[in-house]
Design a protein around this motif. Sequence first.
Motif, PDB file in Angstrom:
ATOM      1  N   SER A 369       0.842  -1.190   0.000  1.00 58.13           N
ATOM      2  CA  SER A 369       0.000   0.000   0.000  1.00 58.13           C
ATOM      3  C   SER A 369       0.877   1.239   0.000  1.00 58.13           C
ATOM      4  O   SER A 369       2.050   1.194   0.414  1.00 58.13           O
ATOM      5  N   ASP A 370       0.316   2.361  -0.454  1.00 55.06           N
ATOM      6  CA  ASP A 370       1.029   3.647  -0.413  1.00 55.06           C
ATOM      7  C   ASP A 370       0.694   4.453   0.837  1.00 55.06           C
ATOM      8  O   ASP A 370       1.268   5.521   1.064  1.00 55.06           O
ATOM      9  N   GLU A 371      -0.234   3.958   1.659  1.00 60.17           N
ATOM     10  CA  GLU A 371      -0.622   4.638   2.904  1.00 60.17           C
ATOM     11  C   GLU A 371       0.156   4.036   4.064  1.00 60.17           C
ATOM     12  O   GLU A 371       0.312   2.810   4.152  1.00 60.17           O
ATOM     13  N   PHE A 372       0.638   4.897   4.983  1.00 57.18           N
ATOM     14  CA  PHE A 372       1.519   4.410   6.034  1.00 57.18           C
ATOM     15  C   PHE A 372       1.030   4.815   7.427  1.00 57.18           C
ATOM     16  O   PHE A 372       0.396   5.857   7.599  1.00 57.18           O
ATOM     17  N   ARG A 373       1.354   3.968   8.404  1.00 61.19           N
ATOM     18  CA  ARG A 373       1.327   4.295   9.829  1.00 61.19           C
ATOM     19  C   ARG A 373       2.765   4.116  10.289  1.00 61.19           C
ATOM     20  O   ARG A 373       3.280   2.988  10.297  1.00 61.19           O
ATOM     21  N   SER A 374       3.430   5.214  10.629  1.00 57.08           N
ATOM     22  CA  SER A 374       4.861   5.177  10.929  1.00 57.08           C
ATOM     23  C   SER A 374       5.588   4.580   9.723  1.00 57.08           C
ATOM     24  O   SER A 374       5.384   5.033   8.600  1.00 57.08           O
ATOM     25  N   LYS A 410      -9.146   2.683  20.015  1.00 54.67           N
ATOM     26  CA  LYS A 410      -9.137   1.980  21.302  1.00 54.67           C
ATOM     27  C   LYS A 410      -7.739   1.792  21.876  1.00 54.67           C
ATOM     28  O   LYS A 410      -7.589   1.388  23.029  1.00 54.67           O
ATOM     29  N   GLY A 411      -6.713   2.037  21.089  1.00 56.58           N
ATOM     30  CA  GLY A 411      -5.360   1.854  21.606  1.00 56.58           C
ATOM     31  C   GLY A 411      -5.010   0.401  21.826  1.00 56.58           C
ATOM     32  O   GLY A 411      -4.433   0.041  22.848  1.00 56.58           O
ATOM     33  N   LEU A 412      -5.343  -0.437  20.849  1.00 57.23           N
ATOM     34  CA  LEU A 412      -4.972  -1.855  20.881  1.00 57.23           C
ATOM     35  C   LEU A 412      -3.940  -2.085  19.781  1.00 57.23           C
ATOM     36  O   LEU A 412      -4.186  -1.781  18.609  1.00 57.23           O
ATOM     37  N   LEU A 413      -2.789  -2.625  20.140  1.00 57.73           N
ATOM     38  CA  LEU A 413      -1.701  -2.818  19.193  1.00 57.73           C
ATOM     39  C   LEU A 413      -1.222  -4.266  19.255  1.00 57.73           C
ATOM     40  O   LEU A 413      -0.602  -4.685  20.233  1.00 57.73           O
ATOM     41  N   PHE A 414      -1.551  -5.041  18.201  1.00 55.41           N
ATOM     42  CA  PHE A 414      -1.123  -6.436  18.114  1.00 55.41           C
ATOM     43  C   PHE A 414       0.158  -6.475  17.276  1.00 55.41           C
ATOM     44  O   PHE A 414       0.126  -6.250  16.068  1.00 55.41           O
ATOM     45  N   THR A 415       1.266  -6.753  17.941  1.00 53.72           N
ATOM     46  CA  THR A 415       2.587  -6.587  17.323  1.00 53.72           C
ATOM     47  C   THR A 415       3.183  -7.890  16.799  1.00 53.72           C
ATOM     48  O   THR A 415       4.305  -7.874  16.293  1.00 53.72           O
ATOM     49  N   ALA A 416       2.453  -9.014  16.927  1.00 59.64           N
ATOM     50  CA  ALA A 416       3.004 -10.320  16.565  1.00 59.64           C
ATOM     51  C   ALA A 416       4.368 -10.487  17.241  1.00 59.64           C
ATOM     52  O   ALA A 416       4.520 -10.108  18.396  1.00 59.64           O
ATOM     53  N   ASP A 417       5.377 -10.998  16.513  1.00 55.24           N
ATOM     54  CA  ASP A 417       6.667 -11.257  17.162  1.00 55.24           C
ATOM     55  C   ASP A 417       7.672 -10.118  16.975  1.00 55.24           C
ATOM     56  O   ASP A 417       8.866 -10.288  17.220  1.00 55.24           O
ATOM     57  N   SER A 418       7.179  -8.932  16.559  1.00 57.62           N
ATOM     58  CA  SER A 418       8.078  -7.784  16.415  1.00 57.62           C
ATOM     59  C   SER A 418       8.321  -7.061  17.728  1.00 57.62           C
ATOM     60  O   SER A 418       9.335  -6.388  17.890  1.00 57.62           O
ATOM     61  N   LEU A 419       7.394  -7.185  18.680  1.00 55.47           N
ATOM     62  CA  LEU A 419       7.539  -6.505  19.967  1.00 55.47           C
ATOM     63  C   LEU A 419       6.838  -7.329  21.031  1.00 55.47           C
ATOM     64  O   LEU A 419       5.656  -7.642  20.897  1.00 55.47           O
ATOM     65  N   MET A 420       7.593  -7.685  22.088  1.00 60.71           N
ATOM     66  CA  MET A 420       7.037  -8.523  23.151  1.00 60.71           C
ATOM     67  C   MET A 420       7.611  -8.094  24.494  1.00 60.71           C
ATOM     68  O   MET A 420       8.701  -7.527  24.555  1.00 60.71           O
ATOM     69  N   ASN A 421       6.883  -8.400  25.551  1.00 55.46           N
ATOM     70  CA  ASN A 421       7.360  -8.151  26.904  1.00 55.46           C
ATOM     71  C   ASN A 421       8.133  -9.381  27.375  1.00 55.46           C
ATOM     72  O   ASN A 421       7.570 -10.304  27.951  1.00 55.46           O
ATOM     73  N   PHE A 422       9.437  -9.404  27.088  1.00 58.74           N
ATOM     74  CA  PHE A 422      10.249 -10.579  27.415  1.00 58.74           C
ATOM     75  C   PHE A 422      10.311 -10.833  28.914  1.00 58.74           C
ATOM     76  O   PHE A 422      10.471 -11.973  29.349  1.00 58.74           O
ATOM     77  N   GLU A 459       7.073   3.624  19.410  1.00 60.05           N
ATOM     78  CA  GLU A 459       6.699   5.006  19.133  1.00 60.05           C
ATOM     79  C   GLU A 459       5.198   5.132  18.847  1.00 60.05           C
ATOM     80  O   GLU A 459       4.559   6.101  19.268  1.00 60.05           O
ATOM     81  N   ILE A 460       4.630   4.155  18.150  1.00 60.43           N
ATOM     82  CA  ILE A 460       3.181   4.174  17.894  1.00 60.43           C
ATOM     83  C   ILE A 460       2.418   4.136  19.212  1.00 60.43           C
ATOM     84  O   ILE A 460       1.470   4.903  19.436  1.00 60.43           O
ATOM     85  N   CYS A 472      -2.074   2.428  25.895  1.00 59.96           N
ATOM     86  CA  CYS A 472      -2.117   1.573  24.712  1.00 59.96           C
ATOM     87  C   CYS A 472      -1.806   0.145  25.160  1.00 59.96           C
ATOM     88  O   CYS A 472      -0.756  -0.103  25.786  1.00 59.96           O
ATOM     89  N   LEU A 473      -2.707  -0.787  24.874  1.00 60.60           N
ATOM     90  CA  LEU A 473      -2.489  -2.192  25.232  1.00 60.60           C
ATOM     91  C   LEU A 473      -1.669  -2.853  24.121  1.00 60.60           C
ATOM     92  O   LEU A 473      -2.128  -2.992  22.987  1.00 60.60           O
ATOM     93  N   VAL A 474      -0.462  -3.242  24.473  1.00 53.67           N
ATOM     94  CA  VAL A 474       0.443  -3.870  23.516  1.00 53.67           C
ATOM     95  C   VAL A 474       0.315  -5.379  23.662  1.00 53.67           C
ATOM     96  O   VAL A 474       0.626  -5.951  24.715  1.00 53.67           O
ATOM     97  N   CYS A 475      -0.155  -6.023  22.593  1.00 53.56           N
ATOM     98  CA  CYS A 475      -0.413  -7.463  22.597  1.00 53.56           C
ATOM     99  C   CYS A 475       0.647  -8.145  21.752  1.00 53.56           C
ATOM    100  O   CYS A 475       0.510  -8.271  20.518  1.00 53.56           O
ATOM    101  N   GLY A 476       1.740  -8.552  22.385  1.00 50.38           N
ATOM    102  CA  GLY A 476       2.831  -9.219  21.676  1.00 50.38           C
ATOM    103  C   GLY A 476       2.492 -10.651  21.335  1.00 50.38           C
ATOM    104  O   GLY A 476       1.608 -11.263  21.948  1.00 50.38           O
TER     105      GLY A 476
END
Length: 505
Positions: A369-374, A410-422, A459-460, A472-476
Amino acid sequence: MNRFSFVAHIPDTRQSLQTASQIIFENNGNINRIHYDRQIDPHTAFIEVTCTCEDYQAIREKLVSSGFLRTSIRSLPFLKFKVKVPHKSGSLLEFLKITSGSEAGITSIDFDDTGSMPDIVSVSLILNDTGKAEELMNVLRDTYPIEILEYDVTGESLDRTIFYVRFAQQIRKYLEDDKDEELLMDFLKDINHTVQELTHLGNDPEEVFDNYLRCGEYLQSTTGNGFYADVQEIRLSDSLTLFCFQLPGGGSIFLFENPDEIVMIDTGYGIYAKDARKLFEYYGLDIDGKLKYIVTTHGDADHCGAGGAYEVTAYMHPVTLEIIRRGNRAWGSKSENSILERVYTTMIALFSRWNPPKEENIRLFPGSSDEFRSIFPIIGRMNIAGVDFEVLISEGGHQSGQLILFSPDKGLLFTADSLMNFHSFSKDRRTYNSIADFLVTSVNVDSDLARNERKALLEIASEFEKDTGMKCLVCGGHGTISVLNEEGKLETYEEPEHYTHNLVQ
């Protein structure tokens, strides 16, 4: 020209390797890889050749007729015993004639006619089949006083002189079809290739073999009665609940539930599918009646490997579908030709009962896509159980085709395996995850891109909090649902509760 592989039997290293190589050369084969290590197994070598299909058949036939081709890694009977031989000249020779006649291979022998037991011979043998073992024991019983110390047909007692036979026997325990000899042979060839590669990188071969076994043991021991999960149940509104189910090994399963539907993000390993259904039932989740669709973030087995257990639509990126088809988690990345990545994908698929979404159920997002978030292209938008999400495509740091989901409302961010709370990983999960790190050297197919992604995702989350005053709930993909603390680090949001099947009445 095609590439073919052989497992060669090496009865005598002085001639066997040269003779096998000569057979390959005379039949127009070119050797691309050979690995033989006497310290691992003095009787087994692995050879890969390039040739035509016709020449491959000729090479194979010649290797078979010359006794150099292994077509099976079978468990061999192991026999350990003591016999009392007459205390006279030539008695040991007569005894050895009997064992030689049974085609037994002596792995240890202990005899000393000047010692405290001058007429006792202690022997360990490996035989070609159980029939020969039974026949030999009968002959020995008729000839000598004998004490059988050990008789094993499982492969557990085999010594290092036939290491690969013993290793194959241990591997069988973790395979769904442990009688498929061709599959086992192909798997063993692949494992040997990774041993060769990791040894070049300075690793101990024994540690490589041990990590494969540890992976199979962990997955098998954490199913059924050994299954557990750590669960966060977060009320997002009066009518919407988000569940995070951390399984024993691999990625988390996320479920959105409202009165009308359930939506699943990632499925965990296939080996946990039955246990997960029991888990969902305990939390009152009607999967069969309410599950509408699955969002598959990426093609690793711990995130999509149980997709085939659910007869619903599965949304994913086109590259994820290609990774599933090709059976290579690094496809589409600069690491796609890595033997470590390819074999790890094969191994984890076998051990974890790989059952990805059926192709007829798969629906694909646009590729770009040509549209971006960060730094992330927005390749789609979707409403999940009443919440609007942007569907972002990662740069391919952890894996090509990996999706990220963000709800700017809603501030829900599903990051898959790019960002996790180790820090939220349990000790057992950290230990299990270290196996993948060891076997592929890094779980990220491109570490530089992975660092960029982590920074951009933080940053997001931070910008959302600054703009809204909300967390923001970060769902790793692994670990707990988390939020940013004052230092900008991830910390657990609402402590999980521990589930085992013992809770089910």
